[in-house]
Design a protein around this motif. Structure first.
Motif, short mmCIF file in Angstrom:
data_model
loop_
_atom_site.label_atom_id
_atom_site.label_comp_id
_atom_site.label_asym_id
_atom_site.label_seq_id
_atom_site.Cartn_x
_atom_site.Cartn_y
_atom_site.Cartn_z
N ILE A 120 0.91 -1.19 0.05
CA ILE A 120 -0.01 0.04 -0.04
C ILE A 120 0.98 1.30 0.08
N PRO A 121 0.94 2.06 -1.00
CA PRO A 121 1.92 3.19 -1.20
C PRO A 121 1.85 4.22 -0.14
N ILE A 122 0.45 4.49 0.40
CA ILE A 122 0.25 5.67 1.25
C ILE A 122 0.79 5.05 2.69
N ASN A 123 1.49 5.65 3.43
CA ASN A 123 1.92 5.03 4.72
C ASN A 123 1.24 5.77 5.79
N GLU A 124 1.56 5.59 7.09
CA GLU A 124 0.85 6.06 8.23
C GLU A 124 0.88 7.73 8.28
N ASP A 125 1.51 8.24 7.45
CA ASP A 125 1.78 9.92 7.81
C ASP A 125 1.16 10.40 6.39
N ASN A 126 0.42 9.58 5.69
CA ASN A 126 -0.25 9.84 4.47
C ASN A 126 0.81 10.44 3.37
N GLU A 127 1.83 9.88 3.52
CA GLU A 127 2.96 10.25 2.27
C GLU A 127 3.25 9.16 1.68
N CYS A 128 4.10 9.12 0.56
CA CYS A 128 4.47 8.16 -0.31
C CYS A 128 5.92 8.13 -0.43
N TYR A 129 6.60 6.93 -0.89
CA TYR A 129 7.91 6.93 -1.39
C TYR A 129 7.85 6.44 -2.70
N PHE A 130 6.76 6.12 -3.21
CA PHE A 130 6.41 5.56 -4.48
C PHE A 130 4.75 5.34 -4.80
N GLY A 131 4.81 5.43 -6.08
CA GLY A 131 3.40 5.79 -6.38
C GLY A 131 3.33 4.86 -7.87
N ALA A 132 2.20 4.63 -8.55
CA ALA A 132 2.18 3.89 -9.77
C ALA A 132 1.06 4.39 -10.68
N ILE A 133 1.06 4.17 -11.96
CA ILE A 133 0.20 4.05 -12.96
C ILE A 133 -0.14 2.90 -13.42
N ASP A 134 -1.44 2.35 -13.16
CA ASP A 134 -1.66 1.21 -13.60
C ASP A 134 -2.55 1.24 -14.94
N ILE A 135 -1.90 0.76 -15.80
CA ILE A 135 -2.32 0.84 -17.12
C ILE A 135 -2.88 -0.76 -17.73
N ASP A 136 -4.28 -0.97 -17.62
CA ASP A 136 -4.81 -2.14 -18.10
C ASP A 136 -6.28 -2.03 -18.63
N ASP A 137 -6.16 -2.87 -19.87
CA ASP A 137 -7.47 -2.85 -20.76
C ASP A 137 -8.22 -4.08 -20.34
N HIS A 138 -9.42 -3.80 -19.33
CA HIS A 138 -10.08 -4.78 -19.00
C HIS A 138 -11.32 -5.30 -19.82
N LYS A 139 -11.19 -4.90 -21.23
CA LYS A 139 -12.23 -5.13 -22.16
C LYS A 139 -11.94 -6.56 -22.50
N LYS A 140 -12.85 -7.11 -23.25
CA LYS A 140 -12.61 -8.52 -23.54
C LYS A 140 -11.82 -8.60 -24.81
N LYS A 141 -11.82 -7.79 -25.73
CA LYS A 141 -10.86 -7.73 -26.80
C LYS A 141 -9.79 -6.60 -26.35
N LYS A 142 -8.80 -7.12 -25.57
CA LYS A 142 -7.82 -6.25 -25.03
C LYS A 142 -7.05 -5.48 -26.09
N GLN A 143 -6.53 -4.23 -25.93
CA GLN A 143 -5.51 -3.77 -26.76
C GLN A 143 -4.25 -4.26 -26.21
N PRO A 144 -3.39 -4.93 -26.67
CA PRO A 144 -1.84 -5.29 -26.24
C PRO A 144 -1.22 -4.28 -25.86
N ILE A 145 -0.46 -4.19 -24.74
CA ILE A 145 0.34 -3.03 -24.38
C ILE A 145 1.79 -3.56 -24.86
N ILE A 146 2.61 -2.84 -25.50
CA ILE A 146 3.94 -3.09 -25.91
C ILE A 146 4.76 -2.50 -25.15
N HIS A 147 5.20 -2.88 -24.05
CA HIS A 147 5.97 -2.32 -22.88
C HIS A 147 7.26 -1.53 -23.54
#
Length: 259
Positions: free
Chosen positions: A51-78
């Motif tokens: 869990i990125p948010i700590n007890e002081d409501n601060e962060c040392y890291f965060g993330a953008i979660d990119i995901d296509d949840h549709k049945k016909k997913k568009q593949p991500i070319i990393h």
């Protein structure tokens, strides 16, 4: 393992666990996260979510979660996503996610407010062309009994690997060096993404805010080139590719930009 644990420092009083049983089983455990949880994750014994948010409501890291949840997913070319991140000069590290999507991590050497972390990641997700994405941390403030949402970490049993700025896949050791090299301090954040567009014509300033769609892109790109060659004689070409990704919908092809 210790360096990995330092990168992914988050809430101490709870963590997530993932077991690859059947379709998978996710569990939130309200007990302290410890060193052995990180090491078990890395050897592929039990997946760890932090869990990125700590007890002081601060962060040392965060993330953008990119995901296509549709049945016909568009593949991500990393590889291409990592190259795009580099082109836009974003301080993100692109990793494969458990579902085949991408987690774009931002690391800091000093903790920053969770609200600021979310603000930065939302801005960078938009710059990458992703509006409907999840941002971690999901919360900007936690109550004493709340634990927030966790995100699965990369390199589970050497899977979910990262890519460098050229798109090359990284070994675990290379990832640690790459991620620590990308990490910014809280002070650095104040300088991120500052625009230097004083004197830009009002019509171009308007296009940068509202975007450019089909039918107007070639003319707009030509005028962007004229302005940027005068304003940024050393980096004007690089700026055009950045504008193409962040302002044009859909982006022009590279040959069209060069033309």
């Amino acid at each position: 393992s210790e360096r990995f644990m330092q990168l992914f420092k988050g809430l101490k009083r709870a963590y997530g666990s993932w077991d690859d049983i059947g379709e998978g089983r996710a569990t939130t455990l309200k007990t302290p996260v410890e060193y052995n949880h990180y090491s078990q994750h890395l050897v592929g014994m039990k997946g760890l979510g932090i869990i990125p948010i700590n007890e002081d409501n601060e962060c040392y890291f965060g993330a953008i979660d990119i995901d296509d949840h549709k049945k016909k997913k568009q593949p991500i070319i990393h590889r291409e996503l990592a190259q795009k991140v580099s082109l836009l000069k974003l301080p993100l590290v692109v990793c494969k996610s458990k579902s085949g999507g991408a987690h774009c991590y931002y690391f800091t050497r000093e903790a920053i407010p969770a609200s600021q972390m979310r603000q930065l990641l939302l801005k960078w997700a938009k710059a990458l062309g992703f509006n409907a994405v999840e941002i971690f941390p999901k919360q900007t403030k936690l109550g004493e009994s709340e634990v927030g949402n966790w995100i699965n970490l990369p390199y589970f049993g050497n899977k979910r690997y990262a890519h460098d700025d050229s798109g090359k896949a990284l070994s675990f050791a290379q990832f640690i060096e790459h991620a620590q090299g990308k990490a910014n301090t809280a002070l650095d954040l104040l300088m991120v993404d500052e625009s230097d567009d004083k004197g830009i014509p009002p019509c171009l300033e308007h296009l940068l805010k509202v975007g450019v769609t089909k039918g107007d892109r070639n003319n707009a790109m030509f005028n962007m080139a004229v302005y940027n060659k005068k304003a940024r004689p050393e980096t004007w070409e690089e700026e055009l590719f950045k504008i193409n990704y962040t302002v044009f919908d859909p982006p022009l092809s590279n040959p069209e930009i060069k033309s």
